[in-house]
Design a protein around this motif. Structure first.
Motif, PDB file in Angstrom:
ATOM      1  N   VAL A 433       0.845  -1.201   0.000  1.00 13.71           N
ATOM      2  CA  VAL A 433       0.000   0.000   0.000  1.00 13.71           C
ATOM      3  C   VAL A 433       0.877   1.246   0.000  1.00 13.71           C
ATOM      4  CG1 VAL A 433      -1.712   1.326   1.300  1.00 13.71           C
ATOM      5  CG2 VAL A 433      -1.929  -1.156   1.129  1.00 13.71           C
ATOM      6  N   ALA A 434       1.909   1.238   0.847  1.00 13.62           N
ATOM      7  CA  ALA A 434       2.807   2.389   0.942  1.00 13.62           C
ATOM      8  C   ALA A 434       3.564   2.619  -0.361  1.00 13.62           C
ATOM      9  CB  ALA A 434       3.784   2.175   2.098  1.00 13.62           C
ATOM     10  N   LEU A 435       4.126   1.547  -0.919  1.00 15.26           N
ATOM     11  CA  LEU A 435       4.913   1.677  -2.143  1.00 15.26           C
ATOM     12  C   LEU A 435       4.058   2.120  -3.314  1.00 15.26           C
ATOM     13  CD1 LEU A 435       7.123  -1.533  -1.772  1.00 15.26           C
ATOM     14  CD2 LEU A 435       7.914   0.845  -1.644  1.00 15.26           C
ATOM     15  N   GLU A 436       2.822   1.653  -3.371  1.00 16.79           N
ATOM     16  CA  GLU A 436       1.932   2.062  -4.459  1.00 16.79           C
ATOM     17  C   GLU A 436       1.665   3.560  -4.386  1.00 16.79           C
ATOM     18  OE1 GLU A 436      -2.068   0.469  -6.689  1.00 16.79           O
ATOM     19  OE2 GLU A 436      -1.871   0.107  -4.542  1.00 16.79           O
ATOM     20  N   ASP A 437       1.484   4.087  -3.186  1.00 18.44           N
ATOM     21  CA  ASP A 437       1.269   5.524  -3.029  1.00 18.44           C
ATOM     22  C   ASP A 437       2.538   6.310  -3.339  1.00 18.44           C
ATOM     23  OD1 ASP A 437      -0.542   7.786  -1.747  1.00 18.44           O
ATOM     24  OD2 ASP A 437       1.488   8.021  -0.932  1.00 18.44           O
ATOM     25  N   LEU A 438       3.667   5.850  -2.835  1.00 23.26           N
ATOM     26  CA  LEU A 438       4.922   6.567  -3.031  1.00 23.26           C
ATOM     27  C   LEU A 438       5.330   6.631  -4.491  1.00 23.26           C
ATOM     28  CD1 LEU A 438       6.835   5.147   0.045  1.00 23.26           C
ATOM     29  CD2 LEU A 438       6.247   7.546  -0.326  1.00 23.26           C
ATOM     30  N   LYS A 439       4.967   5.622  -5.250  1.00 26.42           N
ATOM     31  CA  LYS A 439       5.335   5.642  -6.666  1.00 26.42           C
ATOM     32  C   LYS A 439       4.353   6.471  -7.488  1.00 26.42           C
ATOM     33  CE  LYS A 439       2.896   1.479  -8.313  1.00 26.42           C
ATOM     34  NZ  LYS A 439       2.134   2.109  -9.399  1.00 26.42           N
ATOM     35  N   GLU A 440       3.074   6.493  -7.100  1.00 23.93           N
ATOM     36  CA  GLU A 440       2.066   7.141  -7.933  1.00 23.93           C
ATOM     37  C   GLU A 440       1.929   8.624  -7.650  1.00 23.93           C
ATOM     38  OE1 GLU A 440      -1.610   5.043  -7.703  1.00 23.93           O
ATOM     39  OE2 GLU A 440      -0.941   3.508  -9.108  1.00 23.93           O
ATOM     40  N   THR A 441       2.188   9.066  -6.420  1.00 20.69           N
ATOM     41  CA  THR A 441       2.000  10.481  -6.099  1.00 20.69           C
ATOM     42  C   THR A 441       2.951  11.371  -6.876  1.00 20.69           C
ATOM     43  OG1 THR A 441       3.476  10.189  -4.207  1.00 20.69           O
ATOM     44  CG2 THR A 441       1.095  10.072  -3.800  1.00 20.69           C
TER      45      THR A 441
END
Length: 454
Positions: A433-441
């Protein structure tokens, strides 16, 4: 007496000659050191141009355009002690040509990994040609098969492989899980009849479709001994969503695969959003291999060089030799002791270097394991990763927001070295969940290659 005197004179002459040679070499080195920088540069440039001219000349002398040179690379005369024939038409009809330095056969002597690069003429697609072992390893396999057939080293392996103790039963019998297990290939550490059936269902190297000849069984047997990678590529194909390169075909002792891009190591110092996108995909790969089907595939050799990133940013596993395939339905049917208890992989100390400890017995007898998440977190993402100077893991130097808001550092630690029972599974869910947000933001996932060069 005359001969003794003559020998003494010759020895004296040789000593004088060696003294002169040493003196001349010393004078040459001294003169080179005393030369102005511009003169040294000219000499160096001349040497470089000479090498390029030699390679250009080698294009005509050593290139693989001739059938004879090509045959020496493919070793088709050793079939069925080989990987197959399906790509031979591409090579002999010049639809697949070697590219770059791979065109020069003279350079094979320094190509220890036996990996070549090429181009498919009909769609300009880059491919990789692999012999899947070093020359020493291939010779060792041939020697072993010759000994198994009670023949001397250097025997005609094409004729002898069918006379080996392990191969002879295949004249009339089936290629069983027990026989494949004897090859020692990681793919067959936990063999089952369902795995063998699936392999034959997707096998692309049949002499005649839907008919299994003795030569087909011998090819699979030989591939298991050398490197089961082509069998995994076929059995779990890319078009079904498995994170592997596309299998193009084989010709003799060479396998042709899709070129999957640059190795993961080249992105080690990319901007953090880029590395977060790659880390997210790596965790997805661990998830896919563990849960995609009723076959679980476990990575046992995890390093930056065994993964590749293409121009669109997609991550692929490119070294499949050491993947263990587990038939989870067979485990459910047998119900060995503890079969339904989740298996938690042990942390590998290894004195601060990359390694991966695992229990084959546990992997082969449990329906569920966190082994793949352990492998990715331990050897690629966390600070425990330490490979060829790539210290600190792919997620090194996290931004403050990643730690403060997402607690990514602690999650990564729990994934690599859990402190609670089943902690690795809980940590990997939050990590993704964290990595998906960090890459997409930051919108980095669509331009990985471009940003990696910054």
């Amino acid at each position: 007496m005359d001969s003794t005197v003559r020998n003494r004179k010759m020895q004296g002459t040789m000593k004088e000659g060696m003294s002169r040679l040493e003196s001349a070499m010393s004078d040459s080195v001294l003169r080179f050191r005393l030369m102005p920088s511009r003169a040294k540069f000219v000499i160096f440039l001349s040497g470089i141009l000479s090498v390029f001219f030699y390679l250009y000349l080698g294009h005509w002398v050593f290139a693989t355009d001739s059938d004879k040179a090509l045959e020496s690379l493919l070793d088709t005369e050793k079939c069925p002690a080989c990987f197959g024939y399906s790509a031979c038409g591409l090579l002999y009809n010049k639809q697949l040509k070697l590219s770059g330095t791979s065109r020069y056969r003279l350079l094979d002597m320094i190509n220890g990994k036996n990996v070549h690069f090429g181009l498919l003429e009909y769609d300009d697609r880059e491919v990789v040609l692999k012999k899947l072992a070093t020359d020493t390893e291939l010779k060792a396999t041939d020697k072993m098969l010759c000994e198994d057939a009670k023949r001397q080293e250097g025997c005609d392996i094409a004729r002898v492989i069918v006379r080996t103790d392990i191969g002879a039963p295949l004249f009339k019998g089936d290629l069983t899980p027990k026989i494949l297990e004897k090859t020692g290939g990681f793919m067959f550490y936990c063999p089952s009849y369902r795995l063998v059936d699936r392999m034959w269902n997707y096998f692309q190297e049949f002499k005649k479709k839907n008919d299994i000849f003795v030569s087909d069984k011998m090819q699979v047997l030989y591939t298991g001994f050398v490197n089961p990678e082509p069998l995994i590529l076929q059995t779990f194909p890319k078009h079904q969503g498995w994170p592997f390169p596309e299998y193009i075909g084989a010709c003799g002792r060479v396998v042709v695969e899709e070129h999957a891009g640059k190795t993961l190591s080249e992105f080690f110092n990319a901007p953090f959003p880029v590395r977060a996108a790659l880390a997210y995909q790596l965790m997805q790969i661990a998830e896919t291999l563990s849960t995609k089907s009723d076959f679980a595939l476990y990575l046992t050799d995890v390093s930056f060089e065994n993964f590749a990133v293409d121009s669109s940013g997609k991550v692929t596993v490119i070294d499949l030799e050491n993947i263990i395939v587990v038939d989870t339905l067979a485990i459910k049917a047998r119900k060995p002791r503890g079969w339904d208890e989740p298996h938690e992989a042990m942390f590998s100390e290894c004195e601060g270097k990359n390694c991966l400890m695992f229990s084959t017995q546990d992997l082969c007898s449990r329906v569920k394991s966190d082994h793949n998440y352990n492998a990715i977190c331990r050897n690629l993402l966390s600070h425990y990763a330490n490979e060829n100077g790539l210290v600190g893991g792919l997620l090194h130097d996290m931004p403050v927001s990643a730690n403060d808001f997402w607690d990514l550092g602690n999650l990564l630690e729990e994934c690599a070295r859990p402190t609670d029972k089943e902690g690795r599974w809980r940590a990997k869910e939050k990590m993704m969940v964290a990595l998906e947000d960090l890459k997409e933001t930051r919108g980095s996932h669509t331009k990985i290659n471009k940003k990696a060069k910054m």
